[in-house]
Design an enzyme around this catalytic site. Structure first.
Site, PDB file in Angstrom:
ATOM      1  N   HIS A 266      -2.135  -6.244  13.781  1.00  0.00           N
ATOM      2  CA  HIS A 266      -1.793  -6.298  12.600  1.00  0.00           C
ATOM      3  C   HIS A 266      -1.336  -7.666  12.106  1.00  0.00           C
ATOM      4  O   HIS A 266      -0.357  -8.081  12.781  1.00  0.00           O
ATOM      5  CB  HIS A 266      -0.975  -4.979  12.357  1.00  0.00           C
ATOM      6  CG  HIS A 266      -0.850  -4.619  10.976  1.00  0.00           C
ATOM      7  ND1 HIS A 266       0.066  -5.378   9.756  1.00  0.00           N
ATOM      8  CD2 HIS A 266      -1.205  -3.490  10.267  1.00  0.00           C
ATOM      9  CE1 HIS A 266      -0.201  -4.765   8.869  1.00  0.00           C
ATOM     10  NE2 HIS A 266      -0.924  -3.673   8.983  1.00  0.00           N
TER      11      HIS A 266
ATOM     12  N   GLY B 295      -0.062  -4.336   0.543  1.00  0.00           N
ATOM     13  CA  GLY B 295       1.172  -3.793  -0.096  1.00  0.00           C
ATOM     14  C   GLY B 295       1.263  -4.601  -1.321  1.00  0.00           C
ATOM     15  O   GLY B 295       2.462  -4.702  -1.847  1.00  0.00           O
TER      16      GLY B 295
ATOM     17  N   GLU C  99       1.184  -8.089  10.160  1.00  0.00           N
ATOM     18  CA  GLU C  99       2.593  -8.108  10.092  1.00  0.00           C
ATOM     19  C   GLU C  99       3.300  -8.582  11.356  1.00  0.00           C
ATOM     20  O   GLU C  99       4.139  -9.411  11.577  1.00  0.00           O
ATOM     21  CB  GLU C  99       3.173  -6.778   9.336  1.00  0.00           C
ATOM     22  CG  GLU C  99       2.826  -6.691   8.129  1.00  0.00           C
ATOM     23  CD  GLU C  99       2.634  -5.294   7.574  1.00  0.00           C
ATOM     24  OE1 GLU C  99       3.195  -4.423   8.280  1.00  0.00           O
ATOM     25  OE2 GLU C  99       2.461  -5.151   6.222  1.00  0.00           O
TER      26      GLU C  99
ATOM     27  N   SER D 245      -4.004  -1.770   0.473  1.00  0.00           N
ATOM     28  CA  SER D 245      -3.654  -1.107  -1.083  1.00  0.00           C
ATOM     29  C   SER D 245      -4.925  -0.076  -1.345  1.00  0.00           C
ATOM     30  O   SER D 245      -5.133  -0.026  -2.337  1.00  0.00           O
ATOM     31  CB  SER D 245      -3.516  -2.095  -2.344  1.00  0.00           C
ATOM     32  OG  SER D 245      -2.608  -3.011  -2.020  1.00  0.00           O
TER      33      SER D 245
ATOM     34  N   ASN E  85      -0.536   4.078   8.786  1.00  0.00           N
ATOM     35  CA  ASN E  85       0.230   3.586   9.114  1.00  0.00           C
ATOM     36  C   ASN E  85       1.570   3.462   8.683  1.00  0.00           C
ATOM     37  O   ASN E  85       1.631   2.794   7.602  1.00  0.00           O
ATOM     38  CB  ASN E  85      -0.344   1.782   9.475  1.00  0.00           C
ATOM     39  CG  ASN E  85       0.632   0.974  10.025  1.00  0.00           C
ATOM     40  OD1 ASN E  85       1.804   1.452  10.414  1.00  0.00           O
ATOM     41  ND2 ASN E  85       0.372  -0.142   9.800  1.00  0.00           N
TER      42      ASN E  85
ATOM     43  N   LYS F  22       4.330   2.442   9.213  1.00  0.00           N
ATOM     44  CA  LYS F  22       5.136   1.164   9.412  1.00  0.00           C
ATOM     45  C   LYS F  22       6.736   1.608   9.901  1.00  0.00           C
ATOM     46  O   LYS F  22       6.713   2.588  10.523  1.00  0.00           O
ATOM     47  CB  LYS F  22       5.176   0.046   8.168  1.00  0.00           C
ATOM     48  CG  LYS F  22       3.547  -0.034   7.915  1.00  0.00           C
ATOM     49  CD  LYS F  22       3.283  -1.204   6.856  1.00  0.00           C
ATOM     50  CE  LYS F  22       1.762  -1.556   6.800  1.00  0.00           C
ATOM     51  NZ  LYS F  22       1.522  -2.616   5.719  1.00  0.00           N
TER      52      LYS F  22
ATOM     53  N   GLU G  26      -8.309  -5.931   7.303  1.00  0.00           N
ATOM     54  CA  GLU G  26      -7.240  -5.805   6.223  1.00  0.00           C
ATOM     55  C   GLU G  26      -7.006  -7.343   5.542  1.00  0.00           C
ATOM     56  O   GLU G  26      -6.073  -8.100   6.289  1.00  0.00           O
ATOM     57  CB  GLU G  26      -6.124  -5.326   6.943  1.00  0.00           C
ATOM     58  CG  GLU G  26      -6.047  -3.829   7.675  1.00  0.00           C
ATOM     59  CD  GLU G  26      -4.665  -3.442   7.777  1.00  0.00           C
ATOM     60  OE1 GLU G  26      -4.681  -2.231   7.181  1.00  0.00           O
ATOM     61  OE2 GLU G  26      -3.652  -3.856   8.128  1.00  0.00           O
TER      62      GLU G  26
HETATM   63  P1  13P Z   1      -0.818  -0.880   2.275  1.00  0.00           P
HETATM   64  O1  13P Z   1      -1.879   0.266   2.325  1.00  0.00           O
HETATM   65  O2  13P Z   1       0.293  -0.480   1.908  1.00  0.00           O
HETATM   66  O3  13P Z   1      -1.439  -2.146   1.548  1.00  0.00           O
HETATM   67  O4  13P Z   1      -0.864  -1.408   3.862  1.00  0.00           O
HETATM   68  C1  13P Z   1      -2.195  -1.593   4.403  1.00  0.00           C
HETATM   69  C2  13P Z   1      -1.739  -1.803   5.887  1.00  0.00           C
HETATM   70  O5  13P Z   1      -1.393  -2.761   6.297  1.00  0.00           O
HETATM   71  C3  13P Z   1      -2.024  -0.993   6.780  1.00  0.00           C
HETATM   72  O6  13P Z   1      -1.983  -1.162   8.151  1.00  0.00           O
END
Ligand code: 13P
Length: 250
Positions: A95, A173, A97, A213, A9, A11, A167
């Site tokens: 997600h 992150g 976010e 992560s 992903n 982003k 997640e």
């Molecule tokens: P990270 O791997 O950067 O922690 O992000 C995970 C994520 O949100 C994948 O959708």
């Protein structure tokens, strides 16, 4: 057999040239085998990437979002049908976010699920608790609620289009990863909920990915757990060496 999947992903990262280079590098460094590689760039790069990726059966494309509406006067939105007609395979829904920064409620997520399914898109559906919920030991209930009020409302037939991504928000992150035991505990729990709702066969066939992560130094251990069928990778999917190393560990 469940599908093994590593999804990247991206982003809101990369530009046109680096996107294309990253896809080409990933293709170059991986083989056509049983592992499904899913690449999820921003909308604007989907079509270029799709064109390049179609050369390989095990490389698929996901959109990071789709509209909850069918079509019409919704400025700035991209419909599931538009994604489907350019050859997109999957869409990420739920997600954290999007739930957090764009206020996506369960109602919106359910409309998006309907749009995706009616346009033949498969879905990577995300769930996971925040730090406070983890520390208060509420995470089992939080995840159960998230699933009960969204994907568990789908019919058995439609549920077959779902890949789940666990997640934990506190691991996204942040550099903090769930330990492989913590992740396995939740994946096993999610699979048992699927079993209660849809039966043994579907629960054994549903891929459940870990995200948060995940990187080359921890992916092997995480993926070695029985109920973890791959990963949804954020930061480490932005460079081909790390992403390919994660794919190889699966
Ligand atoms: P990270 O791997 O950067 O922690 O992000 C995970 C994520 O949100 C994948 O959708």
């Amino acid at each position: 057999m469940r599908k093994k999947i590593v999804a990247g992903n991206w982003k809101m990262n990369l530009d046109k040239i680096s996107s294309k280079n990253l896809v080409l590098e990933i293709l170059d460094k991986t083989d056509n085998n049983d592992i499904n590689i899913i690449i999820s760039p921003p909308f604007i790069y989907l079509e270029d990437s799709v064109k390049d990726c179609l050369r390989r059966d095990n490389v698929l494309i996901a959109a990071q979002n789709c509209s909850s509406y069918d079509n019409g006067a919704y400025t700035g939105e991209v419909s599931a049908k538009m994604l489907s007609t350019i050859g997109v395979d999957y869409v990420i829904i739920g997600h954290s976010e999007r739930r957090q920064y764009f206020n996506e409620s369960n109602e919106v997520l359910n409309d998006k699920l309907t749009q995706a399914i009616s346009n033949n898109l498969k879905i990577i559906f995300c769930c996971g608790e925040d730090l406070e919920q983890r520390e208060n030991n509420e995470y089992f209930d939080v995840i159960k609620d998230q699933l009960n009020s969204t994907i568990f409302l789908l019919s058995k037939e439609n549920f077959r289009n779902i890949v789940i991504a666990y997640e934990p928000i506190w691991a996204i992150g942040t550099g903090k990863t769930a330990s492989s035991d913590q992740a396995q505990e939740i994946h096993f729990y999610i699979r048992s909920l699927i079993k209660d709702k849809y039966g043994d066969k579907i629960s054994n066939e549903t891929s459940i990915l870990y995200g948060g992560s995940c990187k080359p130094s921890n992916s092997l251990e995480i993926f070695s757990q029985h109920d973890i069928d791959g990963g949804l990778i954020g930061g480490a999917s932005l460079n081909s060496t790390d992403f390919v190393s994660i794919i190889k560990s699966l």
